[in-house]
Structures are given as structure tokens and as C-alpha cells.
Design a protein around this motif. Structure first.
Motif, PDB file in Angstrom:
ATOM      1  N   LYS A 113      43.602  39.538  38.264  1.00  0.00           N
ATOM      2  CA  LYS A 113      44.284  38.250  38.402  1.00  0.00           C
ATOM      3  C   LYS A 113      43.417  37.118  37.860  1.00  0.00           C
ATOM      4  O   LYS A 113      43.912  36.208  37.177  1.00  0.00           O
ATOM      5  CB  LYS A 113      44.621  37.991  39.870  1.00  0.00           C
ATOM      6  N   HIS A 114      42.123  37.159  38.148  1.00  0.00           N
ATOM      7  CA  HIS A 114      41.220  36.137  37.615  1.00  0.00           C
ATOM      8  C   HIS A 114      41.272  36.104  36.090  1.00  0.00           C
ATOM      9  O   HIS A 114      41.355  35.043  35.478  1.00  0.00           O
ATOM     10  CB  HIS A 114      39.773  36.419  38.058  1.00  0.00           C
ATOM     11  N   VAL A 115      41.210  37.298  35.474  1.00  0.00           N
ATOM     12  CA  VAL A 115      41.141  37.357  34.013  1.00  0.00           C
ATOM     13  C   VAL A 115      42.466  36.925  33.388  1.00  0.00           C
ATOM     14  O   VAL A 115      42.479  36.182  32.394  1.00  0.00           O
ATOM     15  CB  VAL A 115      40.745  38.766  33.544  1.00  0.00           C
ATOM     16  N   LEU A 116      43.593  37.371  33.947  1.00  0.00           N
ATOM     17  CA  LEU A 116      44.887  36.957  33.400  1.00  0.00           C
ATOM     18  C   LEU A 116      45.061  35.441  33.510  1.00  0.00           C
ATOM     19  O   LEU A 116      45.479  34.784  32.555  1.00  0.00           O
ATOM     20  CB  LEU A 116      46.032  37.671  34.118  1.00  0.00           C
ATOM     21  N   GLY A 117      44.728  34.890  34.668  1.00  0.00           N
ATOM     22  CA  GLY A 117      44.824  33.440  34.831  1.00  0.00           C
ATOM     23  C   GLY A 117      43.919  32.699  33.861  1.00  0.00           C
ATOM     24  O   GLY A 117      44.302  31.672  33.291  1.00  0.00           O
ATOM     25  N   ALA A 118      42.712  33.231  33.660  1.00  0.00           N
ATOM     26  CA  ALA A 118      41.772  32.599  32.727  1.00  0.00           C
ATOM     27  C   ALA A 118      42.295  32.648  31.304  1.00  0.00           C
ATOM     28  O   ALA A 118      42.202  31.670  30.554  1.00  0.00           O
ATOM     29  CB  ALA A 118      40.410  33.289  32.823  1.00  0.00           C
ATOM     30  N   ALA A 119      42.857  33.802  30.914  1.00  0.00           N
ATOM     31  CA  ALA A 119      43.379  33.948  29.553  1.00  0.00           C
ATOM     32  C   ALA A 119      44.528  32.978  29.304  1.00  0.00           C
ATOM     33  O   ALA A 119      44.570  32.283  28.280  1.00  0.00           O
ATOM     34  CB  ALA A 119      43.833  35.390  29.322  1.00  0.00           C
ATOM     35  N   VAL A 120      45.466  32.906  30.238  1.00  0.00           N
ATOM     36  CA  VAL A 120      46.605  32.003  30.090  1.00  0.00           C
ATOM     37  C   VAL A 120      46.122  30.554  30.075  1.00  0.00           C
ATOM     38  O   VAL A 120      46.581  29.733  29.264  1.00  0.00           O
ATOM     39  CB  VAL A 120      47.628  32.222  31.225  1.00  0.00           C
ATOM     40  N   CYS A 121      45.192  30.233  30.957  1.00  0.00           N
ATOM     41  CA  CYS A 121      44.665  28.874  31.028  1.00  0.00           C
ATOM     42  C   CYS A 121      44.034  28.466  29.703  1.00  0.00           C
ATOM     43  O   CYS A 121      44.270  27.362  29.192  1.00  0.00           O
ATOM     44  CB  CYS A 121      43.639  28.773  32.158  1.00  0.00           C
ATOM     45  N   TYR A 122      43.246  29.351  29.121  1.00  0.00           N
ATOM     46  CA  TYR A 122      42.599  29.027  27.842  1.00  0.00           C
ATOM     47  C   TYR A 122      43.635  28.860  26.727  1.00  0.00           C
ATOM     48  O   TYR A 122      43.535  27.948  25.905  1.00  0.00           O
ATOM     49  CB  TYR A 122      41.592  30.111  27.454  1.00  0.00           C
ATOM     50  N   MET A 123      44.648  29.746  26.700  1.00  0.00           N
ATOM     51  CA  MET A 123      45.682  29.648  25.664  1.00  0.00           C
ATOM     52  C   MET A 123      46.388  28.295  25.701  1.00  0.00           C
ATOM     53  O   MET A 123      46.723  27.732  24.662  1.00  0.00           O
ATOM     54  CB  MET A 123      46.705  30.771  25.846  1.00  0.00           C
TER      55      MET A 123
ATOM     56  N   THR B  73      52.555  37.432  38.840  1.00  0.00           N
ATOM     57  CA  THR B  73      52.767  38.549  37.926  1.00  0.00           C
ATOM     58  C   THR B  73      51.985  39.794  38.324  1.00  0.00           C
ATOM     59  O   THR B  73      52.474  40.921  38.182  1.00  0.00           O
ATOM     60  CB  THR B  73      52.381  38.132  36.486  1.00  0.00           C
ATOM     61  N   ILE B  74      50.759  39.588  38.809  1.00  0.00           N
ATOM     62  CA  ILE B  74      49.917  40.725  39.209  1.00  0.00           C
ATOM     63  C   ILE B  74      50.289  41.172  40.617  1.00  0.00           C
ATOM     64  O   ILE B  74      50.482  40.362  41.516  1.00  0.00           O
ATOM     65  CB  ILE B  74      48.428  40.334  39.159  1.00  0.00           C
ATOM     66  N   ALA B  75      50.395  42.473  40.812  1.00  0.00           N
ATOM     67  CA  ALA B  75      50.746  43.031  42.117  1.00  0.00           C
ATOM     68  C   ALA B  75      49.627  42.782  43.133  1.00  0.00           C
ATOM     69  O   ALA B  75      48.487  42.487  42.773  1.00  0.00           O
ATOM     70  CB  ALA B  75      51.011  44.527  41.989  1.00  0.00           C
ATOM     71  N   ASN B  76      49.961  42.873  44.408  1.00  0.00           N
ATOM     72  CA  ASN B  76      48.940  42.919  45.449  1.00  0.00           C
ATOM     73  C   ASN B  76      49.339  43.989  46.464  1.00  0.00           C
ATOM     74  O   ASN B  76      50.325  44.702  46.265  1.00  0.00           O
ATOM     75  CB  ASN B  76      48.746  41.539  46.116  1.00  0.00           C
ATOM     76  N   LYS B  77      48.577  44.116  47.557  1.00  0.00           N
ATOM     77  CA  LYS B  77      48.820  45.227  48.490  1.00  0.00           C
ATOM     78  C   LYS B  77      50.118  45.072  49.267  1.00  0.00           C
ATOM     79  O   LYS B  77      50.578  46.007  49.915  1.00  0.00           O
ATOM     80  CB  LYS B  77      47.647  45.373  49.453  1.00  0.00           C
ATOM     81  N   TRP B  78      50.730  43.876  49.207  1.00  0.00           N
ATOM     82  CA  TRP B  78      51.951  43.653  49.976  1.00  0.00           C
ATOM     83  C   TRP B  78      53.229  43.685  49.133  1.00  0.00           C
ATOM     84  O   TRP B  78      54.307  43.863  49.656  1.00  0.00           O
ATOM     85  CB  TRP B  78      51.870  42.307  50.706  1.00  0.00           C
ATOM     86  N   ARG B  79      53.079  43.504  47.822  1.00  0.00           N
ATOM     87  CA  ARG B  79      54.286  43.445  46.983  1.00  0.00           C
ATOM     88  C   ARG B  79      53.943  43.820  45.547  1.00  0.00           C
ATOM     89  O   ARG B  79      52.795  43.681  45.109  1.00  0.00           O
ATOM     90  CB  ARG B  79      54.875  42.037  46.996  1.00  0.00           C
ATOM     91  N   PRO B  80      54.935  44.288  44.793  1.00  0.00           N
ATOM     92  CA  PRO B  80      54.712  44.536  43.364  1.00  0.00           C
ATOM     93  C   PRO B  80      54.683  43.214  42.612  1.00  0.00           C
ATOM     94  O   PRO B  80      55.091  42.166  43.137  1.00  0.00           O
ATOM     95  CB  PRO B  80      55.937  45.372  42.958  1.00  0.00           C
ATOM     96  N   GLY B  81      54.201  43.234  41.397  1.00  0.00           N
ATOM     97  CA  GLY B  81      54.193  42.025  40.592  1.00  0.00           C
ATOM     98  C   GLY B  81      55.608  41.622  40.191  1.00  0.00           C
ATOM     99  O   GLY B  81      56.502  42.460  40.071  1.00  0.00           O
TER     100      GLY B  81
END
Length: 385
Positions: A149-159, A269-277
Motif C-alpha cells: 500500500k505504501h508503494v502504490l500510494g507513493a507511485a500514484v502520488c509521484y505520477m 485498492t489494496i486488500a487487507n485482512k478484513w476485506r478484498p481490494g
């Protein structure tokens, strides 16, 4: 003589896993070859204490920081598939996170580690942004989801940020903030188990997690004011209903608000232990409905324009009965290019087959879960080879 990149750091070595680079002494003599598995407790610390370097090839003297950025950080994106590289990148970020969550040590320079990884991510994005988005969405299984989640957020933020900010120093600080923004939430991933609701103490800790993350970073020597500010402010909202200080749009740094939007996209978008993405297309719709309340309308518009209706990596059902994956958004087209990975009979393809979704036979019917595509993983990887 070996081409030395930088001094070896503790985060470069993970016990019981192959090392990503060969390790050399200052003279360029090979100490350990790439792929060597360190299994002896305390061995990694000894390597770091001796001041060894990581290297990648035969070359000359130790390169300058500028040469490192040009020759090393960007090179992997050109030599190997960005899609494949992203799994290792997420693991590397997770290792740095573990260091930050541990007591400070002189064995690791957290700022140097994070800035080098941030620049590596820039290289990946500049080489193939769609492969970055697709890999982070499709390769969640088996990954550290918090790091993912950190990396996806970082990638989108940079774009998005690179479209409105041309200051490389500011972008670097923002990207480092994006890669460390939710450090204090690791506790909840491990501690709550199957519990869905948060008690009063947990809610307070979530409310304070941005300030807790800032304190963790400061303990490890981070003094970059912009980096720390973006971490602290990324849950503030233009309507003044965010946290921790309920700042208004005028009181909050614009890039912090942009990071908040990218964080929301990744979190949904990214899943967690309680729900799918949530499907990327559905995530974009939900975020759009919150424009000019939780998020700036200009930022939402930029997000949708950059990622398009079906972001790269989205798994879709076609009118033909096939299942495909969006390869690239191809901004000049009205509909994305899709590669079929499961045929109309439900059998995985050995090779992905391009489908023009402007053709009525291959129009997109809707989105489906990546879980449906586990049997076609090989074909998916070949899309970005």
C-alpha cells in the motif's frame, strides 16, 4: 574492478533470502556473490561493520551520487521487467520499515536507504508507469500488504505531483513521505487479528498515527521538514474535517493533500485482512464523489486523467467471454488495450493475446477480481516482459 554503488546497509541483507547485489570491499574484491543466502545470525552485522559496498558489474572508481542515479538506480528498469522488479522493491521497502520500527542503530542510515529507494521507484515509473501500477495491484498475494500500500500510494502520488511540481527536491521529499506515511499502522496489522472494530484506545492511536510516524522518523535522524510535514498532514482534508489538526485547505500544504488522495486510492485498492481490494475503476468513482470535500477537485481530475477509467492491471471480462488484463491506458484511445489471459472456455492462455476493446466483440463488460486469474499468472507476467 567492480562498479560499487554505495555502502552496504543492514536493510540490504535479509536472513535466509538471496542478496540482491554482489558485495565487494573498497578495492573491488568480491566478498559475496549476488544470490548468496545469509543464514548465520550476526553475519549481516559484521558485513556492515566492515564497511563493504554493494556492486553490480565490472567498472571503474566509486561513482558519484549523480552517476549512481543515472547508471544504477535507473538501470534495473531497463534491463529487466519492471513488473517483475516491483515484488522485490516492495520487500525492500518492508525491510526499511522494520528498521524504522526498531530502536535506532548506527548500522543503518534510514534517510540514505529511503532516498535511494525513492529514486529507484522514480526510475521504474519513468520507464514503465503502467507496469508499476499493474504489478502492485496484481501481485498482492504473498506480499506485505502494508508495504504494498505504501508503494502504490507513493507511485500514484509521484505520477500526479510531477505534473504540478517541477522541483526535484520537493518531489523527493514528498516521495519519501509517501513511502513512510503509515509506519505507525503496522501495529494494527499484527495486533487486531480477526477483530473488525476498533476500541477507544485503538481509535486514538489511529488518530495519532501521523504524529507517531513523524516521531519514529525523527528518532532515526530524519530532519527534512517537508518530508515530515507531508507525513503529518496527509490525512487533513480541504473541508477541515481531517486529522490530526482539522486544518483547512488554506492551512494544509497542497502536496500533503495530494498525498492524502494517493493514500486513499491505495488504501481502497489494496486488500487487507478484513476485506478484498476494491476494483480500481470503482475506487476512482468513489473518490470522484468526494471531490472538493475530502479531496481537491483539481487533484481528482488529475488522478482520473492519469490513471484513466481502467487503470493498468485492471482485470476485465470481455464480451467474447474471455478474461483480460489492461496493459496500458494508451491515453490517445477511447478504450484501453487489453491482453486476454483466459480464453472463452475458461482455460488459461500460455501466451497473452492482445484484444482491441474498440472492437464490439472485445468490449469490456466489467471488472473482476484478480483472484480469478491465479492460474494465468505466467501469462500475466509475460504481458510486461
Amino acid at each position: 574492478m567492480a562498479q560499487l554503488i554505495r555502502k552496504l546497509a543492514f536493510a540490504d541483507i535479509q536472513i535466509h533470502k538471496p542478496i540482491d547485489y554482489s558485495i565487494f570491499d573498497r578495492s573491488g574484491n568480491l566478498i559475496l556473490r549476488k544470490g548468496f543466502v545469509v543464514s548465520m545470525p550476526g553475519f549481516a552485522e559484521k558485513l556492515v561493520e566492515r564497511g563493504y559496498f554493494i556492486g553490480v558489474s565490472e567498472a571503474g572508481d566509486l561513482p558519484s551520487a549523480k552517476e549512481i542515479k543515472a547508471r544504477v538506480i535507473r538501470r534495473p528498469a531497463e534491463q529487466t521487467s519492471v513488473f517483475i522488479e516491483m515484488a522485490s522493491f516492495v520487500e525492500a521497502i518492508a525491510r526499511i520499515h522494520r528498521i524504522i520500527l526498531s530502536p535506532p542503530s548506527n548500522l543503518a542510515n534510514v534517510e540514505e536507504l529511503m532516498r535511494s529507494r525513492a529514486q529507484q521507484l522514480v526510475g521504474f515509473i519513468q520507464h514503465d508507469p503502467d507496469a508499476v501500477l499493474a504489478a502492485l495491484y496484481l501481485q498482492q498475494h504473498g506480499q506485505d500488504l502494508r508495504a504494498n500500500k505504501h508503494v502504490l500510494g507513493a507511485a500514484v502520488c509521484y505520477m500526479l505531483a510531477s505534473q504540478i511540481c517541477q522541483n526535484d527536491t520537493a518531489l523527493d521529499s514528498l516521495l519519501c513521505a509517501a513511502l513512510t506515511r503509515d509506519l505507525a499502522l503496522y501495529h494494527f496489522d499484527k495486533g487486531l487479528g480477526a477483530q473488525k472494530g476498533l476500541g477507544e484506545l485503538e481509535q486514538l492511536a489511529v488518530w495519532e498515527h501521523t504524529s507517531t510516524a513523524v516521531k519514529l522518523l525523527q528518532k532515526h535522524g530524519i530532519q527534512d521538514k517537508q518530508w515530515l510535514l507531508h507525513v503529518y498532514e496527509h490525512h487533513e482534508q480541504p473541508n477541515g474535517r481531517g486529522y490530526p489538526l482539522a486544518k483547512t485547505r488554506e492551512e494544509t500544504h497542497e502536496l500533503s493533500l495530494l498525498l492524502g488522495l494517493a493514500d486513499a486510492y491505495a488504501g481502497m485498492t489494496i486488500a487487507n485482512k478484513w476485506r478484498p481490494g476494491i476494483y480500481p475503476a470503482n475506487t476512482l468513482k468513489e473518490l470522484y464523489l468526494q471531490k472538493d470535500s475530502k479531496y481537491l477537485e483539481s487533484h481528482i481530475g488529475l488522478l482520473i486523467k492519469k490513471l484513466t477509467r481502467f487503470p493498468a492491471g485492471t482485470v476485465v471480462a470481455l464480451q467474447s467471454g474471455e478474461i483480460g488484463v489492461v496493459k496500458n491506458t494508451n491515453y490517445t484511445r477511447k478504450s484501453p488495450m487489453v491482453y486476454s489471459i483466459i480464453d472463452e472456455k475458461g482455460f488459461p492462455r500460455s501466451e497473452p493475446t492482445p484484444r482491441d476493446t474498440l472492437n464490439t466483440k472485445y468490449e469490456i463488460k466489467g471488472c473482476i477480481s484478480p483472484e480469478r486469474c491465479k492460474t494465468a499468472l505466467l501469462a500475466i507476467k509475460r504481458i510486461w516482459m
